[in-house]
Scaffold this motif. Structure first.
Motif, short mmCIF file in Angstrom:
data_model
loop_
_atom_site.label_atom_id
_atom_site.label_comp_id
_atom_site.label_asym_id
_atom_site.label_seq_id
_atom_site.Cartn_x
_atom_site.Cartn_y
_atom_site.Cartn_z
N LYS A 7 -17.20 5.98 14.48
CA LYS A 7 -17.38 6.12 13.25
C LYS A 7 -16.36 6.22 12.43
N ILE A 8 -15.43 6.52 12.91
CA ILE A 8 -14.10 7.51 11.97
C ILE A 8 -13.31 5.67 12.27
N VAL A 9 -13.36 5.05 13.33
CA VAL A 9 -13.08 3.82 13.52
C VAL A 9 -12.73 2.58 12.48
N ARG A 10 -14.40 2.79 12.74
CA ARG A 10 -14.97 1.75 12.19
C ARG A 10 -14.88 1.98 10.45
N ILE A 11 -14.28 2.99 9.63
CA ILE A 11 -14.57 3.81 8.40
C ILE A 11 -12.64 2.94 7.68
N MET A 12 -11.89 3.36 8.89
CA MET A 12 -10.94 3.32 8.75
C MET A 12 -10.54 1.52 8.60
N LEU A 13 -10.73 1.03 9.61
CA LEU A 13 -10.33 0.14 9.39
C LEU A 13 -10.97 -0.62 8.24
N GLY A 14 -12.20 -0.49 7.96
CA GLY A 14 -13.05 -0.99 6.80
C GLY A 14 -12.38 -0.97 5.36
N LEU A 15 -11.84 0.24 5.42
CA LEU A 15 -11.06 0.59 4.71
C LEU A 15 -9.55 -0.20 3.82
N VAL A 16 -9.17 -0.25 5.23
CA VAL A 16 -8.23 -1.19 5.72
C VAL A 16 -8.09 -2.55 5.42
N LEU A 17 -9.02 -3.02 5.60
CA LEU A 17 -9.32 -4.52 5.47
C LEU A 17 -9.69 -4.87 3.85
N VAL A 18 -10.47 -3.53 3.79
CA VAL A 18 -11.09 -3.98 2.32
C VAL A 18 -9.58 -4.15 0.64
N VAL A 19 -8.28 -3.08 0.96
CA VAL A 19 -7.47 -2.54 0.77
C VAL A 19 -7.00 -4.17 0.70
N PHE A 20 -6.49 -4.16 1.77
CA PHE A 20 -5.63 -5.22 1.87
C PHE A 20 -5.94 -6.78 1.68
N GLY A 21 -7.27 -6.94 1.86
CA GLY A 21 -8.18 -8.05 1.28
C GLY A 21 -7.86 -8.54 -0.46
N LEU A 22 -8.46 -6.95 -1.30
CA LEU A 22 -8.06 -7.13 -2.72
C LEU A 22 -6.80 -7.10 -2.69
N ASN A 23 -5.95 -7.02 -1.98
CA ASN A 23 -3.94 -7.49 -2.55
C ASN A 23 -4.17 -8.30 -2.57
N LYS A 24 -4.32 -9.41 -1.82
CA LYS A 24 -4.43 -10.61 -1.60
C LYS A 24 -5.54 -11.13 -2.79
N VAL A 25 -6.89 -10.97 -3.31
CA VAL A 25 -7.07 -11.43 -4.30
C VAL A 25 -7.22 -11.24 -6.21
N LEU A 26 -6.83 -10.04 -6.30
CA LEU A 26 -6.29 -9.12 -6.98
C LEU A 26 -5.09 -9.89 -7.68
N PRO A 27 -5.39 -9.96 -9.22
CA PRO A 27 -4.15 -10.82 -10.04
C PRO A 27 -2.79 -10.07 -10.02
N SER A 28 -3.34 -8.27 -9.81
CA SER A 28 -2.10 -8.13 -9.60
C SER A 28 -1.91 -7.22 -8.73
N PRO A 29 -1.65 -6.90 -7.49
CA PRO A 29 -1.61 -5.90 -6.15
C PRO A 29 -1.82 -5.11 -6.45
N ILE A 30 -2.45 -4.54 -5.30
CA ILE A 30 -3.19 -2.71 -5.56
C ILE A 30 -1.24 -2.19 -4.85
#
Length: 126
Positions: A7-30
């Motif tokens: 559960k911890i590994v799944r949540i960590m990986l999910g959060l990393v992917l959401v943050v780095f994915g949003l960093n590519k999509v949003l007009p100004s990077p997080i």
């Protein structure tokens, strides 16, 4: 399969992917983009110049991260992530060694979860 570790590994990986994915999509990077070596910078500039590759990759990363965070189609999400995580490792291996730690963490977390869900993939290899 639902151990606390998984559960911890799944949540960590999910959060990393959401943050780095949003960093590519949003007009100004997080997260501010690091200064890349010349070869890596040229490669990323060419991907950005297509107008769609980085956006599609970011959307896929957010989608896969959301699937992992919501526990929906986890085995499917992990298989979708496998070629992305391999390419992340190869990018850092050949073009930008400074980011290798994060790349390896993503690949290892993906590998752990694929191993934990192996029973769902077994029929693919019979």
């Amino acid at each position: 399969m639902n151990s606390m570790f998984t559960k911890i590994v799944r949540i960590m990986l999910g959060l990393v992917l959401v943050v780095f994915g949003l960093n590519k999509v949003l007009p100004s990077p997080i997260i501010p983009l690091p200064q890349l070596p010349d070869n890596a910078s040229s490669f990323m500039t060419s991907l950005a110049a297509t107008g769609y590759v980085l956006k599609v990759l970011g959307i896929l990363e957010v989608f896969i991260g959301a699937l992992l965070l919501t526990r929906k189609w986890v085995a499917f999400a992990l298989i979708m992530l496998a070629p992305i995580s391999i390419n992340i490792v190869l990018f850092h291996l050949f073009l930008d060694a400074s980011g290798m730690l994060v790349a390896l963490v993503i690949a290892v977390l993906n590998s752990i979860l694929i191993y934990k869900h192996w029973s769902q993939y077994r029929s693919l290899f019979l």
